[in-house]
Design a protein around this motif. Structure first.
Motif, short mmCIF file in Angstrom:
data_model
loop_
_atom_site.label_atom_id
_atom_site.label_comp_id
_atom_site.label_asym_id
_atom_site.label_seq_id
_atom_site.Cartn_x
_atom_site.Cartn_y
_atom_site.Cartn_z
N GLU A 122 39.75 -47.44 -58.80
CA GLU A 122 38.39 -47.71 -59.29
C GLU A 122 37.61 -48.57 -58.28
OE1 GLU A 122 39.18 -47.75 -64.12
OE2 GLU A 122 39.78 -49.47 -62.91
N LEU A 123 38.32 -49.51 -57.67
CA LEU A 123 37.65 -50.35 -56.66
C LEU A 123 37.20 -49.48 -55.48
CD1 LEU A 123 36.73 -53.13 -55.72
CD2 LEU A 123 38.99 -53.47 -54.72
N THR A 124 38.05 -48.55 -55.08
CA THR A 124 37.68 -47.65 -53.98
C THR A 124 36.38 -46.92 -54.31
OG1 THR A 124 39.98 -47.33 -53.38
CG2 THR A 124 38.42 -45.66 -52.61
N SER A 125 36.30 -46.45 -55.54
CA SER A 125 35.09 -45.71 -55.91
C SER A 125 33.87 -46.64 -55.98
CB SER A 125 35.38 -44.95 -57.20
OG SER A 125 34.50 -45.23 -58.18
N MET A 126 34.05 -47.89 -56.42
CA MET A 126 32.93 -48.84 -56.45
C MET A 126 32.49 -49.20 -55.02
SD MET A 126 32.19 -49.07 -59.55
CE MET A 126 30.89 -50.25 -59.45
N ILE A 127 33.47 -49.33 -54.13
CA ILE A 127 33.14 -49.65 -52.73
C ILE A 127 32.29 -48.52 -52.13
CG2 ILE A 127 34.18 -49.79 -50.42
CD1 ILE A 127 36.35 -51.60 -51.70
N GLN A 152 41.99 -57.58 -53.39
CA GLN A 152 40.85 -56.73 -53.72
C GLN A 152 39.55 -57.33 -53.18
OE1 GLN A 152 41.61 -56.59 -58.02
NE2 GLN A 152 41.83 -54.36 -57.84
N LEU A 153 39.43 -58.66 -53.27
CA LEU A 153 38.24 -59.32 -52.71
C LEU A 153 38.19 -59.14 -51.19
CD1 LEU A 153 38.29 -62.54 -54.89
CD2 LEU A 153 36.39 -60.93 -54.79
N GLN A 154 39.37 -59.18 -50.58
CA GLN A 154 39.43 -58.94 -49.13
C GLN A 154 38.95 -57.53 -48.79
OE1 GLN A 154 43.47 -60.03 -48.00
NE2 GLN A 154 42.60 -61.32 -46.39
N ARG A 155 39.36 -56.57 -49.62
CA ARG A 155 38.90 -55.20 -49.39
C ARG A 155 37.37 -55.14 -49.51
NH1 ARG A 155 40.95 -50.41 -52.72
NH2 ARG A 155 39.48 -49.44 -51.30
N LEU A 156 36.86 -55.80 -50.52
CA LEU A 156 35.39 -55.81 -50.72
C LEU A 156 34.70 -56.38 -49.48
CD1 LEU A 156 33.53 -55.07 -53.10
CD2 LEU A 156 33.62 -57.46 -53.81
N ASN A 158 35.99 -56.53 -46.37
CA ASN A 158 36.22 -55.74 -45.16
C ASN A 158 35.56 -54.37 -45.18
OD1 ASN A 158 37.76 -57.82 -44.16
ND2 ASN A 158 39.70 -56.97 -44.89
N GLU A 159 35.38 -53.83 -46.38
CA GLU A 159 34.92 -52.44 -46.45
C GLU A 159 33.46 -52.30 -46.88
OE1 GLU A 159 37.81 -50.00 -48.62
OE2 GLU A 159 39.37 -51.42 -48.02
N THR A 160 32.79 -53.45 -47.11
CA THR A 160 31.36 -53.40 -47.46
C THR A 160 30.65 -54.52 -46.71
OG1 THR A 160 31.32 -55.02 -49.27
CG2 THR A 160 32.02 -52.79 -49.85
N LEU A 198 37.14 -66.95 -49.32
CA LEU A 198 36.86 -65.86 -48.38
C LEU A 198 35.45 -65.95 -47.81
CD1 LEU A 198 38.60 -62.96 -50.31
CD2 LEU A 198 39.11 -63.65 -47.96
N GLY A 199 34.67 -66.90 -48.31
CA GLY A 199 33.34 -67.11 -47.74
C GLY A 199 32.22 -66.40 -48.48
N PHE A 200 32.53 -65.84 -49.68
CA PHE A 200 31.46 -65.23 -50.47
C PHE A 200 30.53 -66.32 -51.01
CE2 PHE A 200 34.57 -61.76 -50.86
CZ PHE A 200 33.75 -60.65 -50.70
#
Ligand code: SF4
Length: 326
Positions: A122-127, A152-156, A158-160, A198-200
């Motif tokens: 689901e995260l992949t699809s949201m990204i 998952q936050l790291q993916r967010l 790195n991928e957006t 993570l710096g958000f």
């Protein structure tokens, strides 16, 4: 607290002092309300200046949620089907709406999922969806995907190009079990801490008027200070028919304004944002803007943002001396 005590405490806050829970309780009990609100406004002016940010919120999946948040029309314990009202124009319609709102001065667009725990698929699809919106609308986005874990936050990250993460804590630890039993509050804290590390840019907040006491609101404000969130969304309880809180009485104007002012005393540097329930406080919105608030969700919150009232909102904020940060 009397006039002199409020002024003395305000001066300490202006010099970097962090007020205690006991002081916050005594502030909230004051009869010198004008002094309290005026002092909160001075704290906002010193630490945040005159800038005002407008944000907007877009819900993505609108099905019934498995969680039992008592205030929410989409929750598993709501007896009415609200969730059928998703925007028929889908993401493309949202992108058009965002472009229009951005031109009018909306700074950031929060993308919200109704359900709490996204699995990796689901995260992949949201990204993918976030990147589509970013490419087509070229707007700043904030993700509100519930309690994501560190990976998952790291993916967010790195991928957006997302720079902001939002996760509400809803209320105090003491009152939270009355609000929701299916989402762990400690998971929310963990998500906010991880996003921060993570710096958000972190946004959190909660709802007032659920039946909690002023002490609960103070505890929530203190917790948000501990978490060092950048922005705090203050929702005012909006009763929906069919929800467990459909008959919940509205807080008095004084309680609402006092809560906003106390949040400003406790969180001098945070952006304090009107959120859901603005329609409940229209009558005191000007006073709230003079009691420490400096940001607002604009547009229609319940489903997807419409820009019908934005011109009026801008007039309101600018008439109070704010400069809209675009
Ligand atoms: S998690 Fe969100 S959508 Fe689900 S019941 Fe709670 S507030 Fe509503």
């Amino acid at each position: 607290m009397n006039f002199a005590q409020i002024k003395e405490l305000k001066d300490k806050v202006l010099n970097g002092y962090k007020i205690t829970k006991e002081e916050a309780i005594r502030l909230a009990e004051t009869e010198n309300l004008e002094t309290l609100y005026y002092s909160a406004n001075q704290i906002r002016a010193k630490f945040c200046g005159s800038y005002f940010e407008m944000w907007s919120v877009y819900h993505q999946n609108t099905g019934r949620c498995e969680n039992d948040c008592t205030f929410c029309p989409m929750s598993s314990v709501t007896k009415v089907d609200y969730y059928a009202t998703s925007d028929p124009t889908g993401v493309e319609g949202q992108i058009e709406s965002m472009r229009s709102l951005k031109n009018k001065g909306v700074k950031n667009f929060e993308i919200d999922t109704t359900h709490t725990v996204l699995n990796d698929e689901e995260l992949t699809s949201m990204i993918k969806m976030l990147n589509t919106i970013k490419n087509k609308a070229n707007v700043e986005l904030c993700a509100s995907f519930g309690s994501l874990n560190y990976a998952q936050l790291q993916r967010l990250q790195n991928e957006t190009t997302i720079k902001s993460y939002h996760c509400n804590i809803e209320s105090s630890e003491n009152f939270y079990p009355n609000v929701c039993t299916t989402i762990s509050l400690s998971d929310k804290y963990e998500t906010i801490k991880n996003a921060k590390s993570l710096g958000f840019y972190t946004c959190s907040g909660g709802i007032i008027g659920l039946g909690e006491m002023m002490e609960d609101r103070i505890d929530m404000a203190l917790k948000l200070r501990d978490l060092e969130v950048n922005a705090i969304s203050l929702n005012v309880m909006l009763p929906f028919p069919g929800t467990p809180l459909e008959k919940q009485a509205r807080l008095s104007n004084q309680e609402i304004l006092t809560t906003f002012a106390i949040f400003r005393f406790i969180n001098p540097k945070a952006q304090l944002r009107f959120a859901r329930g603005r329609s409940m406080i229209k009558i005191i919105e000007k006073e709230a803007l003079r009691a420490g608030m400096n940001s607002s969700i604009v547009g229609e919150l319940v489903v997807n943002a419409k820009d019908a009232d934005i011109e009026n909102d801008i007039h309101l904020f600018e008439d109070e001396g704010f400069i809209i940060r675009k």
